[in-house]
Design an enzyme around this catalytic site. Sequence first.
Site, PDB file in Angstrom:
ATOM      1  N   GLU A   1      12.191  -8.124  26.377  1.00 24.50           N
ATOM      2  CA  GLU A   1      11.979  -9.415  25.594  1.00 24.50           C
ATOM      3  C   GLU A   1      13.315  -9.706  24.979  1.00 24.50           C
ATOM      4  OE1 GLU A   1       7.996  -9.665  24.047  1.00 24.50           O
ATOM      5  OE2 GLU A   1       7.566 -10.692  25.908  1.00 24.50           O
TER       6      GLU A   1
ATOM      7  N   VAL B   1       0.905  -1.138   0.056  1.00 25.07           N
ATOM      8  CA  VAL B   1       0.007  -0.023   0.119  1.00 25.07           C
ATOM      9  C   VAL B   1       0.697   1.060   0.344  1.00 25.07           C
ATOM     10  CG1 VAL B   1      -1.600   1.112   1.211  1.00 25.07           C
ATOM     11  CG2 VAL B   1      -1.967  -1.167   1.243  1.00 25.07           C
TER      12      VAL B   1
HETATM   13  C1  LIG Z   1       9.046  -7.641  19.586  1.00 23.38           C
HETATM   14  C2  LIG Z   1       7.694  -7.471  19.861  1.00 23.38           C
HETATM   15  C3  LIG Z   1       7.120  -8.248  21.002  1.00 23.38           C
HETATM   16  C4  LIG Z   1       5.695  -8.235  21.256  1.00 23.38           C
HETATM   17  N1  LIG Z   1       5.111  -8.770  22.340  1.00 23.38           N
HETATM   18  C5  LIG Z   1       3.842  -8.698  22.530  1.00 23.38           C
HETATM   19  C6  LIG Z   1       3.168  -9.572  23.583  1.00 23.38           C
HETATM   20  O1  LIG Z   1       3.744 -10.128  23.950  1.00 23.38           O
HETATM   21  N2  LIG Z   1       1.951  -9.324  23.642  1.00 23.38           N
HETATM   22  C7  LIG Z   1       1.054  -8.305  22.892  1.00 23.38           C
HETATM   23  O2  LIG Z   1      -0.102  -8.289  22.880  1.00 23.38           O
HETATM   24  N3  LIG Z   1       1.605  -7.432  21.796  1.00 23.38           N
HETATM   25  C8  LIG Z   1       2.983  -7.531  21.756  1.00 23.38           C
HETATM   26  N4  LIG Z   1       3.795  -6.769  20.785  1.00 23.38           N
HETATM   27  C9  LIG Z   1       3.009  -5.678  20.062  1.00 23.38           C
HETATM   28  C10 LIG Z   1       1.948  -6.255  18.919  1.00 23.38           C
HETATM   29  O3  LIG Z   1       3.221  -7.108  18.323  1.00 23.38           O
HETATM   30  C11 LIG Z   1       1.430  -5.297  18.122  1.00 23.38           C
HETATM   31  O4  LIG Z   1       0.523  -4.483  18.790  1.00 23.38           O
HETATM   32  C12 LIG Z   1       0.736  -5.954  16.930  1.00 23.38           C
HETATM   33  O5  LIG Z   1       1.445  -6.699  16.143  1.00 23.38           O
HETATM   34  C13 LIG Z   1      -0.170  -5.071  16.246  1.00 23.38           C
HETATM   35  O6  LIG Z   1      -1.021  -5.720  15.428  1.00 23.38           O
HETATM   36  P1  LIG Z   1      -1.379  -4.882  13.926  1.00 23.38           P
HETATM   37  O7  LIG Z   1      -2.301  -5.805  13.224  1.00 23.38           O
HETATM   38  O8  LIG Z   1      -1.830  -3.525  14.258  1.00 23.38           O
HETATM   39  O9  LIG Z   1       0.010  -4.887  13.238  1.00 23.38           O
HETATM   40  P2  LIG Z   1       0.934  -6.015  12.570  1.00 23.38           P
HETATM   41  O10 LIG Z   1       0.815  -7.189  13.450  1.00 23.38           O
HETATM   42  O11 LIG Z   1       2.345  -5.228  12.587  1.00 23.38           O
HETATM   43  O12 LIG Z   1       0.778  -6.357  11.236  1.00 23.38           O
HETATM   44  C14 LIG Z   1       0.758  -5.339  10.214  1.00 23.38           C
HETATM   45  C15 LIG Z   1       0.721  -5.990   8.733  1.00 23.38           C
HETATM   46  O13 LIG Z   1       0.672  -4.915   7.704  1.00 23.38           O
HETATM   47  C16 LIG Z   1       1.615  -5.239   6.853  1.00 23.38           C
HETATM   48  N5  LIG Z   1       1.930  -3.907   6.126  1.00 23.38           N
HETATM   49  C17 LIG Z   1       2.640  -2.920   6.847  1.00 23.38           C
HETATM   50  N6  LIG Z   1       2.737  -1.996   5.859  1.00 23.38           N
HETATM   51  C18 LIG Z   1       2.348  -2.370   4.690  1.00 23.38           C
HETATM   52  C19 LIG Z   1       1.964  -1.792   3.335  1.00 23.38           C
HETATM   53  N7  LIG Z   1       2.469  -0.513   3.061  1.00 23.38           N
HETATM   54  N8  LIG Z   1       1.399  -2.503   2.508  1.00 23.38           N
HETATM   55  C20 LIG Z   1       0.914  -3.685   2.639  1.00 23.38           C
HETATM   56  N9  LIG Z   1       0.994  -4.057   3.982  1.00 23.38           N
HETATM   57  C21 LIG Z   1       1.719  -3.837   4.815  1.00 23.38           C
HETATM   58  C22 LIG Z   1       2.676  -5.976   7.472  1.00 23.38           C
HETATM   59  O14 LIG Z   1       3.552  -6.635   6.690  1.00 23.38           O
HETATM   60  C23 LIG Z   1       1.788  -6.821   8.579  1.00 23.38           C
HETATM   61  O15 LIG Z   1       1.559  -8.048   7.983  1.00 23.38           O
HETATM   62  C24 LIG Z   1       5.014  -6.787  20.488  1.00 23.38           C
HETATM   63  C25 LIG Z   1       5.718  -6.234  19.291  1.00 23.38           C
HETATM   64  C26 LIG Z   1       7.178  -6.472  19.197  1.00 23.38           C
HETATM   65  C27 LIG Z   1       7.686  -5.817  18.098  1.00 23.38           C
END
Ligand SMILES: Cc1cc2nc3c(=O)[nH]c(=O)nc-3n(C[C@H](O)[C@H](O)[C@H](O)COP(=O)(O)OP(=O)(O)OC[C@H]3O[C@@H](n4cnc5c(N)ncnc54)[C@H](O)[C@@H]3O)c2cc1C
Length: 408
Positions: free
Chosen positions: A172, A83
């Site tokens: 972590e 995107v």
């Molecule tokens: C190391 C680490 C450990 C964590 N541990 C925890 C935990 O223990 N418990 C917890 O609840 N939370 C944890 N978190 C936080 C949690 O991972 C995030 O809050 C969560 O991933 C958010 O989900 P999301 O669906 O918003 O985004 P994401 O899971 O980040 O997914 C976003 C998606 O969008 C895609 N994307 C991004 N940009 C584009 C684009 N321009 N075009 C097309 N696709 C795109 C990406 O490839 C990805 O697939 C952790 C985070 C990290 C980094």
Amino acid sequence: MMMNKPNIVVLGAGYGGIMTTIKLEKILGDNDANVTLVNKHDYHYQTTWLHENAAGTLHHDRTRIPIKDVVNFNKINFVQDTVKSIEPSNKKVILEDGELTYDYLVIGLGFESATFGIEGLKEHAFSIYSINSARLIREHIEYNFARYTTEPGDRRDLLTIVVGGAGFTGIEFIAEIANRVPELCQEYDIDPEKVRVMNVEAGPAALAGFDEELVEYAMNRLEEKGVEFRLGTMIKQCNENGILVEKDGEQETIDSQNVIWAAGVTGNSIVEESGFEVSRGRVPVREDLRTPDHDNVFVVGDCAVLFNPETERPYPPTAQIAMQMADTAAHNLKQLVTNSSELETFKPNLQGTVASLGHTDAIGVVFDGKKLYGRSASIMKKVIDNRYLLKLGGIGLMLKKGKLDMFR
Ligand SMILES: Cc1cc2nc3c(=O)[nH]c(=O)nc-3n(C[C@H](O)[C@H](O)[C@H](O)COP(=O)(O)OP(=O)(O)OC[C@H]3O[C@@H](n4cnc5c(N)ncnc54)[C@H](O)[C@@H]3O)c2cc1C
């Protein structure tokens, strides 16, 4: 009739996007809507495991799951593309290789690292945000350990790993690194005494806001494994040689070729650049998860911010919240496409928080404030992870990718 079906487009296949899609797949009737999922890669990854991939304690193939294995492509149109921007006034999404029009949109594009304008961090530090970034960190650290034995001089900077930030991700990750260092030393014939693993945190404590007793436990455990904490210390600059830090007005340079910034995240910048109202990079969504200005645009996960009316603080950007938002967004989309105006209000079921300290140790506060640490917290963490896989892809996926070594 096919032609009159509204188009629902879901952006991002992270926790929020993929769970919205799977739920829509289940609850929509054949004639309700066309659903398109757009994601950069043909796989979903568990962001909450990326610190293990980055440290090299878990292979990244355990963390990623082909989207075709969990989404029915006969029902959902999958577009692998990136995107570039969203045009809400034209109901259009601009992709690297084309564009899509929508009647309803779900934004689940996740987070980006926030560097708060600290000089040189963007250019010289790594951060953990995707499979690719995690794999790069693992390879980079290994390469520097391999270099140490071939470079002239005693290049300790190659063996110094600095993690910026002692929040959840920073703690972590450093715990995994502390477990990985002995393996790396053995593999690359390095004296462990020469390795330095350091955490630099600007605030006065690690894991701000978390139970103090559990924080103390975590810090003690990590210090026993050789982690050096620098609390109340600001990273002022990062450059090709390492970092410049400041504490109580005193500055110090720390030479390191392995700086990993884990101190802050913000919503995906595409959302702000597309003209949506944001607060610190996240859209302040209404209680039904729609944006303030668009009745046909939902935002889930880390791109959204919503205040908990009980605490008057925002719900934290977590996988737990992203998945629960997905349930509400999918339910509300079903209502809209079936011409029902009754939309649900997002009410999360907060189930506590567990932070891992390696594969067999953790700290957590679960169910009504019960504290856990050590093996019982680690088991709880694995139960949470396995439950997610079960929800995402059933028992088969859980058995294939789950953490089933809980009692070892
Ligand atoms: C190391 C680490 C450990 C964590 N541990 C925890 C935990 O223990 N418990 C917890 O609840 N939370 C944890 N978190 C936080 C949690 O991972 C995030 O809050 C969560 O991933 C958010 O989900 P999301 O669906 O918003 O985004 P994401 O899971 O980040 O997914 C976003 C998606 O969008 C895609 N994307 C991004 N940009 C584009 C684009 N321009 N075009 C097309 N696709 C795109 C990406 O490839 C990805 O697939 C952790 C985070 C990290 C980094």
